[in-house]
Motif scaffolding. Structure first.
Motif, PDB file in Angstrom:
ATOM      1  N   PHE A 131       0.841  -1.135  -0.039  1.00  0.00           N
ATOM      2  CA  PHE A 131      -0.063   0.114   0.033  1.00  0.00           C
ATOM      3  C   PHE A 131       0.602   1.152  -0.098  1.00  0.00           C
ATOM      4  CE2 PHE A 131      -3.871   2.566   1.120  1.00  0.00           C
ATOM      5  CZ  PHE A 131      -4.786   2.023   0.319  1.00  0.00           C
ATOM      6  N   LYS A 132       1.997   1.270   0.474  1.00  0.00           N
ATOM      7  CA  LYS A 132       2.970   2.350   0.803  1.00  0.00           C
ATOM      8  C   LYS A 132       3.412   2.596  -0.846  1.00  0.00           C
ATOM      9  CE  LYS A 132       7.523   3.889   2.323  1.00  0.00           C
ATOM     10  NZ  LYS A 132       8.600   3.709   2.988  1.00  0.00           N
ATOM     11  N   VAL A 135       0.413   4.335  -2.489  1.00  0.00           N
ATOM     12  CA  VAL A 135       0.577   5.719  -2.264  1.00  0.00           C
ATOM     13  C   VAL A 135       1.383   6.443  -2.938  1.00  0.00           C
ATOM     14  CG1 VAL A 135       0.653   7.253  -0.117  1.00  0.00           C
ATOM     15  CG2 VAL A 135      -0.732   5.175  -0.100  1.00  0.00           C
ATOM     16  N   ASN A 136       2.725   6.177  -2.962  1.00  0.00           N
ATOM     17  CA  ASN A 136       3.821   6.926  -3.594  1.00  0.00           C
ATOM     18  C   ASN A 136       3.656   6.934  -5.234  1.00  0.00           C
ATOM     19  OD1 ASN A 136       5.860   8.090  -1.418  1.00  0.00           O
ATOM     20  ND2 ASN A 136       5.477   5.868  -0.678  1.00  0.00           N
ATOM     21  N   LEU A 139       0.917   9.502  -5.599  1.00  0.00           N
ATOM     22  CA  LEU A 139       1.817  10.858  -5.340  1.00  0.00           C
ATOM     23  C   LEU A 139       2.685  11.472  -6.390  1.00  0.00           C
ATOM     24  CD1 LEU A 139       2.027  10.997  -1.442  1.00  0.00           C
ATOM     25  CD2 LEU A 139       0.379  12.354  -2.994  1.00  0.00           C
ATOM     26  N   ASP A 140       3.341  10.725  -6.921  1.00  0.00           N
ATOM     27  CA  ASP A 140       4.318  11.093  -8.015  1.00  0.00           C
ATOM     28  C   ASP A 140       3.641  11.280  -9.317  1.00  0.00           C
ATOM     29  OD1 ASP A 140       6.292  10.647  -6.258  1.00  0.00           O
ATOM     30  OD2 ASP A 140       6.868   8.648  -6.735  1.00  0.00           O
ATOM     31  N   GLY A 143       0.079  13.945  -8.346  1.00  0.00           N
ATOM     32  CA  GLY A 143       0.539  15.272  -7.495  1.00  0.00           C
ATOM     33  C   GLY A 143      -0.844  15.806  -6.743  1.00  0.00           C
ATOM     34  N   GLY A 144      -1.004  17.060  -7.113  1.00  0.00           N
ATOM     35  CA  GLY A 144      -2.233  17.780  -6.523  1.00  0.00           C
ATOM     36  C   GLY A 144      -3.660  17.376  -6.857  1.00  0.00           C
ATOM     37  N   TYR A 145      -3.725  16.708  -7.823  1.00  0.00           N
ATOM     38  CA  TYR A 145      -5.060  16.272  -8.278  1.00  0.00           C
ATOM     39  C   TYR A 145      -5.182  15.091  -7.229  1.00  0.00           C
ATOM     40  CZ  TYR A 145      -4.767  18.315 -12.744  1.00  0.00           C
ATOM     41  OH  TYR A 145      -4.703  19.320 -13.675  1.00  0.00           O
ATOM     42  N   ALA A 146      -4.446  14.371  -6.696  1.00  0.00           N
ATOM     43  CA  ALA A 146      -4.725  13.267  -5.554  1.00  0.00           C
ATOM     44  C   ALA A 146      -5.403  14.048  -4.419  1.00  0.00           C
ATOM     45  CB  ALA A 146      -3.546  12.606  -5.061  1.00  0.00           C
ATOM     46  N   PHE A 147      -5.515  15.249  -4.286  1.00  0.00           N
ATOM     47  CA  PHE A 147      -5.941  16.161  -3.005  1.00  0.00           C
ATOM     48  C   PHE A 147      -7.018  17.115  -3.439  1.00  0.00           C
ATOM     49  CE2 PHE A 147      -1.599  14.922  -1.556  1.00  0.00           C
ATOM     50  CZ  PHE A 147      -2.013  14.269  -0.518  1.00  0.00           C
ATOM     51  N   SER A 148      -7.573  16.879  -4.770  1.00  0.00           N
ATOM     52  CA  SER A 148      -8.554  17.802  -5.035  1.00  0.00           C
ATOM     53  C   SER A 148      -9.829  16.940  -4.821  1.00  0.00           C
ATOM     54  CB  SER A 148      -8.778  17.996  -6.851  1.00  0.00           C
ATOM     55  OG  SER A 148      -7.286  18.641  -7.071  1.00  0.00           O
ATOM     56  N   GLY A 354      -9.582  11.126  -2.098  1.00  0.00           N
ATOM     57  CA  GLY A 354      -9.150  10.850  -3.183  1.00  0.00           C
ATOM     58  C   GLY A 354      -7.935  10.218  -3.402  1.00  0.00           C
ATOM     59  N   LEU A 355      -6.977  10.561  -2.321  1.00  0.00           N
ATOM     60  CA  LEU A 355      -5.654   9.850  -2.272  1.00  0.00           C
ATOM     61  C   LEU A 355      -5.892   8.582  -2.187  1.00  0.00           C
ATOM     62  CD1 LEU A 355      -2.602   9.810  -1.886  1.00  0.00           C
ATOM     63  CD2 LEU A 355      -3.251  10.387   0.441  1.00  0.00           C
ATOM     64  N   ILE A 356      -6.610   8.178  -0.894  1.00  0.00           N
ATOM     65  CA  ILE A 356      -6.788   6.529  -0.592  1.00  0.00           C
ATOM     66  C   ILE A 356      -7.413   5.839  -1.710  1.00  0.00           C
ATOM     67  CG2 ILE A 356      -8.006   5.145   1.056  1.00  0.00           C
ATOM     68  CD1 ILE A 356      -5.870   6.669   2.473  1.00  0.00           C
TER      69      ILE A 356
ATOM     70  N   VAL B 128       1.899  19.526  -1.532  1.00  0.00           N
ATOM     71  CA  VAL B 128       1.992  18.057  -1.773  1.00  0.00           C
ATOM     72  C   VAL B 128       3.099  17.257  -1.533  1.00  0.00           C
ATOM     73  CG1 VAL B 128       1.639  16.211  -3.676  1.00  0.00           C
ATOM     74  CG2 VAL B 128       0.290  18.284  -3.974  1.00  0.00           C
ATOM     75  N   GLY B 325      -8.628  17.267  -0.609  1.00  0.00           N
ATOM     76  CA  GLY B 325      -8.588  15.642  -0.698  1.00  0.00           C
ATOM     77  C   GLY B 325      -8.192  15.122   0.722  1.00  0.00           C
TER      78      GLY B 325
END
Lengths: 487, 487
Positions: A131-132, A135-136, A139-140, A143-148, A354-356, B128, B325
């Motif tokens: 899972f780590k 996640v990475n 994020l790579d 980027g920011g879309y994962a947090f919109s 969104g990240l998860i 991020v 997010g």
């Protein structure tokens, strides 16, 4: 069968059959019978009491009208379990108020206790490394879309993956548009409750069952009715009888490896239940906790796989299968209901993380699922075998263990007049936490205190804990001389 | 002031003042006045109609009793805004049904549109990299524990951090035990709604306001009353009048940089509002969206900082400040209410994501907050200045812009008889999305269609978008000849 030997009639000015019905009802309630028992045949009771058959028939009809009994055609008249009164003001908070160690229905655990109560999976089998990496990767890549803000229904590529996963894994055919990603099964129930219920509506649930559903439905102002469990699943006669009278909007059920009993719904009952949902126009909420965690090699598909009429809403959590902390599950619902669920999800918490969700999609794409679920099931098979061997040794002092074909727990029936409460506190003194059976009942009813659920999922000192529970039960049995058989 | 020039009385057998009251009420409603307007003085109206002063006084009292008007001592009698009827069956889903581009109150956006409607922050400023580091720190340090079940109240070290953060950042003194971590502000409202409301209870909210709260409270079966906004915040006369009559359980408010108006509650009104909450025994839910995002250098503390009586429940989301997010926010509530919220959180989704909560704790400990919030506020200051310069150019054709001291948006009042709907669709044809003002009203009332909210938070082509909106407004104004002034 219940016995009704002598009955004294009071002169009340009522017709004879009414007086007889009242007397039978009082007698039955005093007996503490939990419901489901057959009443004497009309002929037998009439003969024993020296009244006409017609008087008994009329009395039984009164009991049916009052919701005390129901007639199974060609079989006889049966006692119904007591129904549950509408929720009171602070019922949710007060439910387990007399267990000093329980807070709002949650068992609290101090550091040194051995936990045989929780139904959490063991952290040993969590795929943290996989899972780590997922996640990475997200994020790579994103980027920011994962947090919109995320769509309320969930990240579309994950919904596509879950649709195909549901087909291959559970035999459920569905489109991504019929899937909504939730924060675990609990949120699925919360959203379904909001999307379908109004204050005063009726909800049916298995009894005993996962009690976390109780607060969801009562918070929405629904009236809950418990439908007793039998060895092959829900008692559908009682369900049909209640459905006709109370027209439920929802039935909450775990057709495969039910919690806490471990029972699965039989093939015949599956078909009949689907027909009943059609006939009485209610949704079946299928909470599929454990169909993946089969311990004996059998592979039961969820009820949803047989649902051609769009009556089953399938609820799946990854809390038990992967890890609780990802707080992710999903719902498969008919398109029209899903639209409503999406609006309710938005009102409830806008969307999931969104990240998860992206990480979960990456995890599935990495192809680790098959390997992980194999490891997980393997670990639980070992634990189940060890626990069952230990529990079998308690048979001589009257403890019966339910079958364990899947899931995380063993449902024990205690001997004679020993209550779950006694064992719970005795074990607690020895720093072992077990789940009292009464926690799983919507409302107290006769016999509801005669069970324990032993979870073998995650305790570090499983064997030591079971050893202590066994000692506590034996000590309690020995303390009570000449214990009587209940009912 | 409203004018009531000539009144014809029907012979109804009612006393004269009753007939007068009925006539005034009908006349006022027909006028489409939105509420808040002063009625003629008793003397003036009596003189104009040729009746006794006492008749007018009695008629005004009838209007007060009916909830049509209220008297501000020493100032006069004022029209109340129409109250909101109890929610209907499918109200939530149908609310914006006649906007074909809106789905359940959410504005949908196709790829090529310029978004001046959404209130989302811009992904450019998301930290991020810092958050990725925090996530990996947690996964390396905590391993499987990051994925176990989390306490419903939230990860305790994060609650400790948030307690101290609230003190230094917002002047709020509280203990970690008064903090519950939520999945954003929306979930905080959902939990508060479940924890405090029963079907039929009354909730007050600012009008206009964040409309996402509407569905939360109506799903719980509450009756919503809108309290009009003034230039210095809520109209507290109307609030007091309604509070006495309808005994609300909750008031939903944004005292600092309110959405959508941008208005902040004045110092005097802050004190009076806290007293009113005491007097009428309701909780103030303070949604603090934007007190951090001050664009003119002033620094207003949340109302909660002045709350000595435990009347304010503080709700904070990190969606606008960090990134949506992470789906994380928190509530500060009196200890007793927090206990209930915790039980409700458990019933709703068990707990938040342990991984995200631990990562957020690590993020705060890394000391990046100060730097990030500075960057974020700096970015919005630039965007606000650019947007305001453009909007100022629309003044000649009758567009008034509200003050923008904080937050993400500009509240525009349209000229004359132009509606938000006309501009919304015209802009949409030009691939620009703006938020029609009527979306922010609990229920339609006169004047509610005269606003637009322009968000400058995240549009990539902000200037181009604003240019197009300006053109659309000008074209609409020019099309209408001799436009009349509303009210």
């Amino acid at each position: 069968m219940l016995e009704i030997v002598s009955i004294q009639f009071k002169k009340t000015g009522k017709p004879l059959y009414h007086a007889l019905a009242d007397t039978i009802e009082n007698r039955l309630r005093e007996s503490g019978a939990p419901g489901g028992e057959r009443l004497p045949s009309v002929r037998a009771l009439a003969g024993r009491l020296g009244v006409n058959n017609a008087t008994v028939v009329a009395a039984y009809r009164v009991l049916e009208e009052k919701g005390v009994a129901y007639t199974r055609p060609g079989s006889g008249t049966y006692l119904l379990p007591p129904t549950v009164p509408p929720p009171k003001e602070d019922e949710v908070a007060d439910l387990f108020g007399d267990y000093t160690d329980l807070s709002n229905g949650r068992l609290t655990l101090s550091g040194e206790m051995i936990d045989l109560a929780g139904n959490s999976p063991t952290a040993e089998v969590f795929p943290v490394a996989e899972f780590k990496e997922a996640v990475n990767t997200v994020l790579d890549t994103d980027g920011g879309y994962a947090f919109s803000y995320q769509e309320s229904e969930g990240y579309y590529p994950l919904r596509e993956i879950l649709a195909s996963f549901s087909q291959t894994q559970y035999g459920i055919r569905c489109r991504p548009e019929e899937i909504l990603v939730t924060s675990g099964a609990q949120q699925a129930l919360d959203l379904l409750s909001k999307a379908t219920l109004h204050a005063g509506d009726t909800v049916f649930a298995e009894m005993p069952s996962y009690i976390g559903m109780r607060s969801v439905f009562t918070l929405q102002g629904a009236k809950l009715f418990g439908i007793p469990m039998e060895a092959d699943g829900l008692n559908l006669d009682i369900l049909a009888y209640y459905a006709q009278r109370y027209r439920p909007r929802l039935l909450y059920t775990m057709p495969v490896y039910q919690t806490p009993t471990g029972v699965s719904l039989s093939v015949e009952k599956r078909r009949r239940l689907l027909r009943l949902a059609e006939q009485y126009d209610f949704y079946i909420i299928e909470d599929d906790l454990f169909s993946d965690v089969n311990l004996k090699g059998e592979r039961l598909f969820p009820l949803k796989a047989e649902d051609t009429a769009g009556r089953v809403v399938y609820v799946k959590s990854f809390s038990k299968l992967l890890m609780p902390g990802i707080r992710t599950g999903y719902v498969i619902a008919p398109a029209k209901l899903l639209e409503r669920l999406s609006a309710v999800k938005y009102a409830t918490d806008i969307s999931g993380s969104g990240l998860i969700q992206r990480a979960l999609a990456a995890y599935f794409q990495s192809g680790c699922w098959g390997k992980n679920i194999g490891q997980i099931t393997g670990a639980y098979r070992k634990r189940a075998a060890a626990a069952l061997a230990r529990v079998a040794a308690w048979k001589p002092f009257g403890v019966r263990a339910g079958e364990v074909k899947g899931g995380f727990g063993i449902w024990l029936t205690l001997p004679g007049d020993i209550t779950d409460r006694e064992i719970f506190y005795r074990c607690k003194e020895q720093h072992v936490l077990v789940a009292p059976g009464s926690l799983f009942y919507i409302s107290p009813m006769a016999g509801f205190e005669r069970h324990l659920r032993i979870s073998f999922a995650s305790a570090k000192e499983l064997d030591k804990g079971l050893h202590i529970v066994g000692d506590c039960i034996r000590a309690t049995v020995n303390q009570k001389s000449g214990h009587t058989i209940y009912i």
